[in-house]
Design a protein around this motif. Structure first.
Motif, short mmCIF file in Angstrom:
data_model
loop_
_atom_site.label_atom_id
_atom_site.label_comp_id
_atom_site.label_asym_id
_atom_site.label_seq_id
_atom_site.Cartn_x
_atom_site.Cartn_y
_atom_site.Cartn_z
N ASN A 221 0.80 -1.23 0.00
CA ASN A 221 0.00 0.00 0.00
C ASN A 221 0.83 1.27 0.00
N GLY A 222 2.12 1.13 0.15
CA GLY A 222 2.97 2.31 0.22
C GLY A 222 3.04 2.83 1.65
N VAL A 223 4.03 3.64 1.90
CA VAL A 223 4.23 4.19 3.24
C VAL A 223 3.73 5.63 3.21
N SER A 224 2.83 5.97 4.12
CA SER A 224 2.37 7.36 4.08
C SER A 224 3.29 8.23 4.92
N VAL A 225 3.67 9.32 4.33
CA VAL A 225 4.61 10.22 4.98
C VAL A 225 3.97 11.60 5.06
N ALA A 226 3.89 12.15 6.27
CA ALA A 226 3.35 13.51 6.40
C ALA A 226 4.51 14.45 6.66
N ILE A 227 4.62 15.46 5.83
CA ILE A 227 5.64 16.48 6.08
C ILE A 227 4.96 17.56 6.89
N ILE A 228 5.38 17.75 8.12
CA ILE A 228 4.73 18.79 8.92
C ILE A 228 5.76 19.80 9.44
N GLY A 229 5.24 20.91 9.89
CA GLY A 229 6.10 21.99 10.37
C GLY A 229 5.35 23.29 10.25
N LYS A 230 5.91 24.32 10.82
CA LYS A 230 5.23 25.61 10.78
C LYS A 230 5.18 26.16 9.35
N PRO A 231 4.28 27.08 9.11
CA PRO A 231 4.26 27.74 7.79
C PRO A 231 5.63 28.34 7.50
N ASN A 232 6.03 28.24 6.25
CA ASN A 232 7.29 28.80 5.80
C ASN A 232 8.53 28.01 6.21
N ALA A 233 8.32 26.87 6.86
CA ALA A 233 9.48 26.04 7.22
C ALA A 233 10.14 25.50 5.97
N ILE A 305 5.01 7.63 8.83
CA ILE A 305 6.21 8.37 9.25
C ILE A 305 5.94 9.87 9.10
N ILE A 306 6.44 10.62 10.05
CA ILE A 306 6.30 12.07 9.99
C ILE A 306 7.68 12.67 9.72
N VAL A 307 7.71 13.59 8.77
CA VAL A 307 8.94 14.36 8.61
C VAL A 307 8.66 15.69 9.29
N TYR A 308 9.30 15.95 10.42
CA TYR A 308 9.08 17.24 11.07
C TYR A 308 10.16 18.20 10.62
N LEU A 309 9.72 19.20 9.87
CA LEU A 309 10.65 20.13 9.26
C LEU A 309 10.60 21.48 9.98
#
Ligand code: GDP
Length: 461
Positions: A221-233, A305-309
């Motif tokens: 099914n693939g790995v879902s990745v959320a890229i999160i972080g504040k606006p403009n990160a 997985i979360i990418v916290y940017l």
């Protein structure tokens, strides 16, 4: 409603994608295949032609030529379905394909339902149920890993091992059942040590397969990745850098990524589904945006997985560190990424953070060290090398049956620990046998389950 599992109709379907193409292939299967097509193909006697031969000629219906075609003949049982099969390769015009199918229909064949060819292959013992399911997986595979796992299953995968373990258990079960007839005499036909060794063996094997499902599921099914972080990160910029093309909207105005966007990325043969989320801000008054924020939080929690940017040029150690603790507290898988290192004069924040978490430093818009993020995503998913030769369970139905196998085996083990008699062991052994057989279709599988499995196929398969 056609009863799939008992239908003896001769069926046909377009095997190639609908629409215009160089060639269109129409597959016909069933007992009347040869008589029907023989009537439409006056040039040759197909009834007496050899199996696995090709024949070029004109296909006609009521003396009107439909097309010049190539016929591939497969005589029962040497075909995909096990029945008589002919594949008609015609010119790939939609009109011609329709005309050929109309002629077949008027001659007594009917259009196949989704997965009906493969279901017939299963019912005619050309493949077991797990193999039949892998056919759908091969067609749906969108990455090397998914394709390899499905191909392995089609070639037998864990089916043969499960079958032979099940057969061994059947032999012992028969003897345990025999003990029931002699229950008054207190005899044991089965050496409990042998039974225990076998039960442990199946338990170990089934558990191994269950463990592989976690990886199997992400492969499929693939790995879902959320890229999160504040606006403009720099989330959209990172997404673009990862995808190496400009799909998401990148802008300087905070909060312009309104909705979540999904993009697919292939890393070393594994599919990752990247979700670009709107910046997580709680002080926004903009309704559309707060809807986006809600969605982001939701996506964040369901992502694998979360990418916290974060923007390393403006953030402080304290704020990022508290975010890291928050992610850790929620037990989320995350990768901490410091962006805009090209603007960074003072690197203390990075070295401070490294004391509490792994940090990857990148510059999203200068495309510096984007590969490090990709590598980390892959390693967090696969934990080491991805070995295609390993047997991997990718199917949720198999996982559920394996869980029940393991449960019944645990009951058997527990019973044996308490030296219970054969008549009390027998029901659990029967249960284990049933669920083992459900995976490969060696026991009668519920018609609804069969229906669900094959309805997921495309028509023509
Ligand atoms: P988002 O709101 O998190 O999606 O952020 P964007 O991707 O829209 O980026 C916000 C701004 O930061 C844009 O002007 C980008 O060009 C800029 N930006 C992104 N990454 C970097 C970087 O590594 N270095 C610098 N100097 N600017 C960046």
């Amino acid at each position: 409603m056609i009863n799939l599992s008992t239908s003896k109709d001769t069926i046909f379907a377009l095997a190639t994608p609908p629409g215009v193409g160089a060639i269109g292939v129409i597959r016909v299967s069933g007992t009347k295949t040869f008589p029907i097509i023989n009537n439409l193909f006056p040039k040759k006697d197909l009834i007496n032609a050899k199996t696995h031969t090709l024949h070029v000629g004109f296909l006609e219906y009521e003396h009107i030529v439909l097309d010049e075609v190539v016929l591939s003949l497969f005589k029962s049982p040497h075909s995909y379905t096990g029945e008589d099969v002919i594949e008609i390769s015609c010119h790939g015009s939609v009109y011609i394909q329709q005309k050929v199918m109309e002629a077949l229909s008027k001659s007594g064949a009917r259009i196949a339902l989704p997965g009906e060819f493969t279901q017939r292959a299963f019912l005619n013992n050309k493949m077991d149920l797990a193999q039949a399911e892998s056919v759908a997986d091969i067609i749906a595979a969108n990455s090397e890993a998914a394709q390899q796992a499905a191909l392995k299953q089609l070639r037998g995968g864990f089916s043969s091992e499960l079958k032979s373990l099940r057969e061994e258990l059947i032999k012992l079960a028969a003897l345990v059942e025999l003990e029931l007839d002699f229950s008054e005499e207190d005899v044991e036909f089965v050496d409990r040590k042998d039974l225990r060794i076998l039960v442990d063996k199946i338990y170990f094997y089934s558990n191994g397969l269950l463990d592989s499902f976690k990886l199997g599921n992400v492969i499929k099914n693939g790995v879902s990745v959320a890229i999160i972080g504040k606006p403009n990160a720099g989330k959209s910029t990172l997404l673009n850098a990862l995808l190496n093309e400009d799909r998401a909207i990148v802008s300087d105005i905070p909060g312009t990524t309104r909705d979540t966007i999904e993009e697919a990325l292939n890393i070393n043969g594994v599919l990752f589904r990247l979700i670009d989320t709107a910046g997580i801000r709680s002080d926004t008054a903009d309704i559309i945006e707060s809807f986006g924020v809600e969605k982001s939080l939701e996506k964040m929690r369901t992502a694998d997985i979360i990418v916290y940017l974060f923007d390393a040029s403006v953030e402080t150690f304290e704020t990022i560190n508290s975010k890291v603790q928050e992610l850790k507290n929620e037990h989320l898988h995350f990768i901490l990424v410091a962006n805009k290192i090209d603007l960074l004069r003072d690197t203390t924040i990075i070295s401070e953070l490294k004391k509490s978490a792994e940090v990857i430093s990148i510059s999203a818009n200068k495309k510096v060290d984007i590969d490090k993020v990709k590598n980390e995503l892959f390693h967090q998913t696969v934990h080491g090398e991805l070995k295609f030769e390993n047997t991997i369970v990718t199917n949720a139905r198999h996982q559920s049956a394996l869980n029940k196998v393991v449960e019944s085996l645990m009951d058997i083990k527990e019973g044996m620990d308490h030296n219970i008699s054969g008549d009390l062991l027998a029901p659990d052994i029967r249960k284990a046998l049933h669920f083992l057989g459900e995976i490969t279709g060696d026991v009668e599988v519920d018609r609804d389950i069969l229906g669900t499995i094959f309805s997921k196929f495309c028509i023509g398969k």
